[in-house]
Design a protein around this motif. Structure first.
Motif, mmCIF file in Angstrom:
data_model
loop_
_atom_site.group_PDB
_atom_site.id
_atom_site.type_symbol
_atom_site.label_atom_id
_atom_site.label_comp_id
_atom_site.label_asym_id
_atom_site.label_seq_id
_atom_site.Cartn_x
_atom_site.Cartn_y
_atom_site.Cartn_z
ATOM 1 N N GLY A 120 10.229 5.796 -13.530
ATOM 2 C CA GLY A 120 9.043 6.171 -13.661
ATOM 3 C C GLY A 120 7.777 6.061 -12.578
ATOM 4 N N LEU A 121 8.344 5.808 -11.347
ATOM 5 C CA LEU A 121 6.910 6.083 -10.305
ATOM 6 C C LEU A 121 6.096 6.682 -9.960
ATOM 7 C CD1 LEU A 121 9.482 3.526 -8.288
ATOM 8 C CD2 LEU A 121 7.176 3.010 -9.711
ATOM 9 N N ARG A 122 5.470 7.322 -9.569
ATOM 10 C CA ARG A 122 4.380 7.839 -9.358
ATOM 11 C C ARG A 122 4.898 9.024 -8.352
ATOM 12 N NH1 ARG A 122 -1.870 6.372 -8.295
ATOM 13 N NH2 ARG A 122 -2.029 8.249 -7.315
ATOM 14 N N ILE A 123 4.998 10.408 -8.779
ATOM 15 C CA ILE A 123 4.785 11.253 -7.025
ATOM 16 C C ILE A 123 4.238 12.384 -6.795
ATOM 17 C CG2 ILE A 123 7.830 11.425 -7.783
ATOM 18 C CD1 ILE A 123 7.607 13.753 -9.090
ATOM 19 N N SER A 124 2.750 12.425 -7.580
ATOM 20 C CA SER A 124 1.615 13.201 -7.065
ATOM 21 C C SER A 124 0.395 12.184 -6.820
ATOM 22 C CB SER A 124 2.163 13.616 -8.481
ATOM 23 O OG SER A 124 0.987 14.610 -7.994
ATOM 24 N N SER A 125 -0.280 13.226 -5.826
ATOM 25 C CA SER A 125 -1.577 12.833 -5.469
ATOM 26 C C SER A 125 -2.305 13.258 -7.452
ATOM 27 C CB SER A 125 -1.831 13.621 -3.919
ATOM 28 O OG SER A 125 -1.378 14.434 -4.332
ATOM 29 N N ASN A 126 -2.075 13.832 -7.851
ATOM 30 C CA ASN A 126 -2.382 14.668 -8.457
ATOM 31 C C ASN A 126 -4.282 13.961 -9.491
ATOM 32 O OD1 ASN A 126 -1.115 12.565 -10.696
ATOM 33 N ND2 ASN A 126 -0.145 14.135 -11.930
ATOM 34 N N ARG A 127 -3.535 12.423 -9.330
ATOM 35 C CA ARG A 127 -5.083 11.884 -9.698
ATOM 36 C C ARG A 127 -6.309 11.608 -8.381
ATOM 37 N NH1 ARG A 127 -2.926 6.866 -12.017
ATOM 38 N NH2 ARG A 127 -0.502 7.486 -12.961
ATOM 39 N N LEU A 166 0.966 -1.194 0.173
ATOM 40 C CA LEU A 166 -0.302 -0.146 0.105
ATOM 41 C C LEU A 166 0.707 0.887 0.249
ATOM 42 C CD1 LEU A 166 -3.250 -0.928 2.594
ATOM 43 C CD2 LEU A 166 -2.718 -0.742 0.229
ATOM 44 N N VAL A 167 0.986 1.764 -0.857
ATOM 45 C CA VAL A 167 1.656 3.220 -1.220
ATOM 46 C C VAL A 167 0.317 3.754 -0.963
ATOM 47 C CG1 VAL A 167 2.646 4.478 -3.057
ATOM 48 C CG2 VAL A 167 3.276 2.666 -2.090
ATOM 49 N N PHE A 168 0.273 5.204 -0.336
ATOM 50 C CA PHE A 168 -0.650 6.632 -0.013
ATOM 51 C C PHE A 168 0.364 7.591 -0.444
ATOM 52 C CE2 PHE A 168 -2.471 3.330 3.192
ATOM 53 C CZ PHE A 168 -3.301 3.338 2.959
ATOM 54 N N PHE A 169 -0.403 8.146 -1.313
ATOM 55 C CA PHE A 169 -0.154 9.934 -1.321
ATOM 56 C C PHE A 169 -1.398 10.701 -1.087
ATOM 57 C CE2 PHE A 169 1.438 7.235 -4.991
ATOM 58 C CZ PHE A 169 2.745 8.008 -5.172
#
Length: 270
Positions: free
Chosen positions: A211-218, A99-102
């Motif tokens: 190429g991994l996510r760094i943002s909660s923009n979703r 589980l990875v939370f942003f």
């Protein structure tokens, strides 16, 4: 290779911020959480009086695993997190997924993550854009000089935090010349902010390279679709029940669940 030719304070360092990054072989479930407030509609109006800024807070949660996604929403973060736990259990995402939370760093979100997921391993990552924006806001109030000089300080601090070296970021702020400081209190506030948020900072540079996510923009996009696009126009105000119900209907449509609900009052929840 990344470190070649870079300043010592901007180099990547092998520590918790890099060693804990998912390696591509793990199954990951990415969860982005945010709140969006719309104006609260009072039951009745009693003459002219000073307006109170009251809001209905919709919590929106975006869940992504592999190439699949789902959007959850509820009035109030506690209810939203209960829905999230149920969804993860129903889809077996608690069993063999990391589980990875942003989030934007809000203390209430961090507290609820700890409350509902403290029993298992998880990662919380502070959204890069929020981190950079917050630092720039403090610096705008705390430093002085020409436009180019101020931009250089902002870019330097951002380049250090980009590698996750929060301790170096504080050292850099402490090294600023007095001639560049306009408001020492704001610089101290910024240092305090970096210290508080450091447990949720990561090596953004390495995540970006991989190429991994760094943002909660979703979830911010989900906020726009589920709540803001319909409910945040001039002159609009909403009851808690009305705002929450409309958000749920919109999320149901986004999730492709509307046909099943209209035909048989069933939700796949998958």
């Amino acid at each position: 290779e990344y470190n070649r030719g870079r300043d010592r304070m901007e180099k990547l360092k092998y520590d918790d911020s890099t060693s804990g990054i998912e390696d591509g072989t793990q199954k990951c479930c990415y969860v982005s959480v945010d709140d969006v407030g719309v104006k609260f509609q009072k039951p009745e109006r009693k003459g002219r009086r000073k307006k109170n800024r009251s809001f209905v807070e919709n919590t929106v949660i975006h869940v992504q695993a592999e190439d699949k996604q789902y959007t959850l929403t509820a009035i109030g973060m506690d209810k939203a997190f209960k829905l999230l736990v149920a969804f993860l259990l129903e889809n077996k995402l608690m069993e063999d997924h990391r589980l990875v939370f942003f989030s934007d760093g809000a203390a209430c979100i961090r507290d609820y993550i700890g409350k509902y997921f403290g029993f298992r391993q998880h990662t919380v990552i502070l959204d890069w854009l929020h981190l950079e924006k917050k630092c720039n806001e403090f610096l705008s109030m705390g430093i002085k000089g020409s436009k180019d000089e101020k931009n250089q300080i902002k870019e330097k601090l951002a380049s250090i935090l980009w590698t996750g070296r929060h301790e170096n970021a504080i050292k850099y702020l402490e090294s600023l010349r007095n001639s560049h400081i306009k408001n020492p209190a704001k610089i101290e506030e910024l240092k305090g902010y970096i210290r508080r948020k450091s447990p949720n900072m990561t090596c953004y540079a390495l995540r970006h390279e991989l190429g991994l996510r760094i943002s909660s923009n979703r979830v911010e996009k989900a906020n726009d679709l589920v709540v803001a696009a319909r409910q945040k126009h001039n002159g609009m105000s909403w009851s808690r029940k009305g705002s929450g119900a409309l958000a749920i209907i919109t999320a149901t449509m986004i999730n492709g669940e509307m046909e099943g609900w209209m035909a048989g009052h069933t939700i796949n929840y998958r």
